[in-house]
Design a protein around this motif. Structure first.
Motif, short mmCIF file in Angstrom:
data_model
loop_
_atom_site.label_atom_id
_atom_site.label_comp_id
_atom_site.label_asym_id
_atom_site.label_seq_id
_atom_site.Cartn_x
_atom_site.Cartn_y
_atom_site.Cartn_z
N ASP A 149 0.83 -1.21 0.00
CA ASP A 149 0.00 0.00 0.00
C ASP A 149 0.86 1.26 0.00
O ASP A 149 0.62 2.20 -0.77
CB ASP A 149 -0.92 0.01 1.22
CG ASP A 149 -2.06 -0.99 1.11
OD1 ASP A 149 -2.34 -1.44 -0.02
OD2 ASP A 149 -2.65 -1.34 2.15
N LYS A 150 1.87 1.28 0.86
CA LYS A 150 2.76 2.45 0.94
C LYS A 150 3.52 2.64 -0.37
O LYS A 150 3.64 3.76 -0.89
CB LYS A 150 3.74 2.31 2.10
CG LYS A 150 4.69 3.51 2.24
CD LYS A 150 5.69 3.33 3.35
CE LYS A 150 6.57 4.56 3.52
NZ LYS A 150 7.26 4.95 2.26
N ASN A 172 1.38 4.08 -3.12
CA ASN A 172 1.18 5.52 -2.95
C ASN A 172 2.43 6.30 -3.39
O ASN A 172 2.31 7.34 -4.06
CB ASN A 172 0.85 5.84 -1.49
CG ASN A 172 -0.53 5.37 -1.09
OD1 ASN A 172 -1.43 5.28 -1.94
ND2 ASN A 172 -0.72 5.07 0.18
N ASP A 173 3.61 5.81 -3.02
CA ASP A 173 4.85 6.48 -3.41
C ASP A 173 5.02 6.46 -4.93
O ASP A 173 5.45 7.46 -5.54
CB ASP A 173 6.05 5.80 -2.76
CG ASP A 173 6.08 5.99 -1.24
OD1 ASP A 173 5.41 6.91 -0.75
OD2 ASP A 173 6.80 5.21 -0.56
N ARG A 204 2.61 6.19 -7.16
CA ARG A 204 1.58 7.06 -7.75
C ARG A 204 2.01 8.54 -7.69
O ARG A 204 1.79 9.29 -8.64
CB ARG A 204 0.25 6.85 -7.02
CG ARG A 204 -0.92 7.56 -7.68
CD ARG A 204 -2.24 7.25 -7.01
NE ARG A 204 -2.78 5.96 -7.44
CZ ARG A 204 -2.80 4.87 -6.70
NH1 ARG A 204 -2.28 4.88 -5.48
NH2 ARG A 204 -3.34 3.77 -7.16
N GLU A 205 2.63 8.94 -6.61
CA GLU A 205 3.10 10.32 -6.50
C GLU A 205 4.20 10.60 -7.52
O GLU A 205 4.24 11.68 -8.11
CB GLU A 205 3.62 10.58 -5.07
CG GLU A 205 2.53 10.64 -4.02
CD GLU A 205 1.49 11.70 -4.31
OE1 GLU A 205 1.89 12.84 -4.64
OE2 GLU A 205 0.28 11.38 -4.26
N ARG A 244 -3.02 -2.72 -7.47
CA ARG A 244 -3.31 -1.47 -6.80
C ARG A 244 -3.23 -0.26 -7.74
O ARG A 244 -3.88 0.76 -7.47
CB ARG A 244 -2.33 -1.27 -5.62
CG ARG A 244 -2.56 -2.22 -4.46
CD ARG A 244 -1.35 -2.27 -3.53
NE ARG A 244 -1.64 -2.90 -2.24
CZ ARG A 244 -1.71 -4.20 -2.05
NH1 ARG A 244 -1.50 -5.03 -3.07
NH2 ARG A 244 -1.99 -4.70 -0.85
#
Length: 238
Positions: free
Chosen positions: A80-81, A84-85, A87-88, A116
């Motif tokens: 999950d983390k 997110n990283d 995606r940024e 994801r």
């Protein structure tokens, strides 16, 4: 968002088995991502080291530090983390290449990130040579011929399930053999296929181990990067 998340297979261990396409994508990456252990060591990054050294410009890294445990809740938090990283980074128009041992979609961690991210970002996959085919080449042994059936299973299955697979197919590759070695040896004995099995670990890497007589193996846990190849000795050529 025009940047892409790209899963790149770097092969089973020999850096010369990285494809030209994989090499090109690595060289063009803005961000390199990979699985690492708690010490920061990464098998995929080690395999791709020569390719990484050929990158002309500086690149960022996103490491997924995966604890050595079987708790899926812990692993999911890591994924999950990382998602997110990644995606940024993509929002900043940076192409992210995820290095995968073997093939990205064959028992690969890339699949968990793909689930994801593919819903809202552009993704691509560059296939790689799997350990299954590296093992076949190392043994100089065809996996299948003519009408022979072929199965690939995880050693994490029960002894009964492994025995059933061995009884049902001509050729079988059993992956994830590390901590499952005794269970696999039991299944090979139960299916009377001990003499048809070979054991391989760290194929194409330092410390490569090939054992053609698996009866000599101890039942203790072996390395994570190990597998069994089981092929019928008598092959029907009719």
């Amino acid at each position: 968002m025009t940047a892409k998340f790209i899963g790149v297979g770097v092969g089973p261990g020999d850096p010369e088995l990285i494809t030209l396409k994989a090499l090109r994508y690595i060289q063009q990456a803005d961000v390199i991502s990979y699985i690492a252990n708690e010490k920061g060591e990464s098998q995929a990054k080690e395999i791709a080291q020569l390719a990484l050294e050929s990158i002309a410009d500086e690149y960022e890294e996103i490491a997924l530090f995966m604890p050595m445990c079987d708790d899926r809740r812990v692993a999911n938090k890591v994924y999950d983390k990382a998602a997110n990283d990644i995606r940024e980074a993509l929002k900043d128009n940076k192409n992210v290449v995820f290095l995968c041992e073997g093939d990205p979609l064959f028992f690969g961690s890339f699949g968990y990130l793909l689930e994801r991210l593919q819903v809202d970002v552009a993704c691509e996959v560059v296939p790689g040579i799997s350990s299954v085919h590296a093992a076949s080449s190392a043994l100089q042994l065809p996996l299948t011929m003519l009408k022979e059936s072929f199965a690939v299973v995880s050693g994490r299955h029960s002894e009964e399930s492994l025995t059933h697979t061995l009884n049902s197919h001509d050729s079988v590759v059993i992956m994830k053999a590390g901590r499952s070695r005794q269970r696999i040896l039991n299944a090979l004995a139960a299916s009377n296929r001990m003499s048809e099995a070979s054991y391989l670990a760290y194929i194409g890497r330092e410390g490569e181990d090939i054992q053609r007589d698996v009866s000599l193996l101890e039942g203790e846990a072996g390395p994570y990067f190990s597998l069994f190849v089981v092929v019928k000795t008598a092959r029907d050529r009719s």
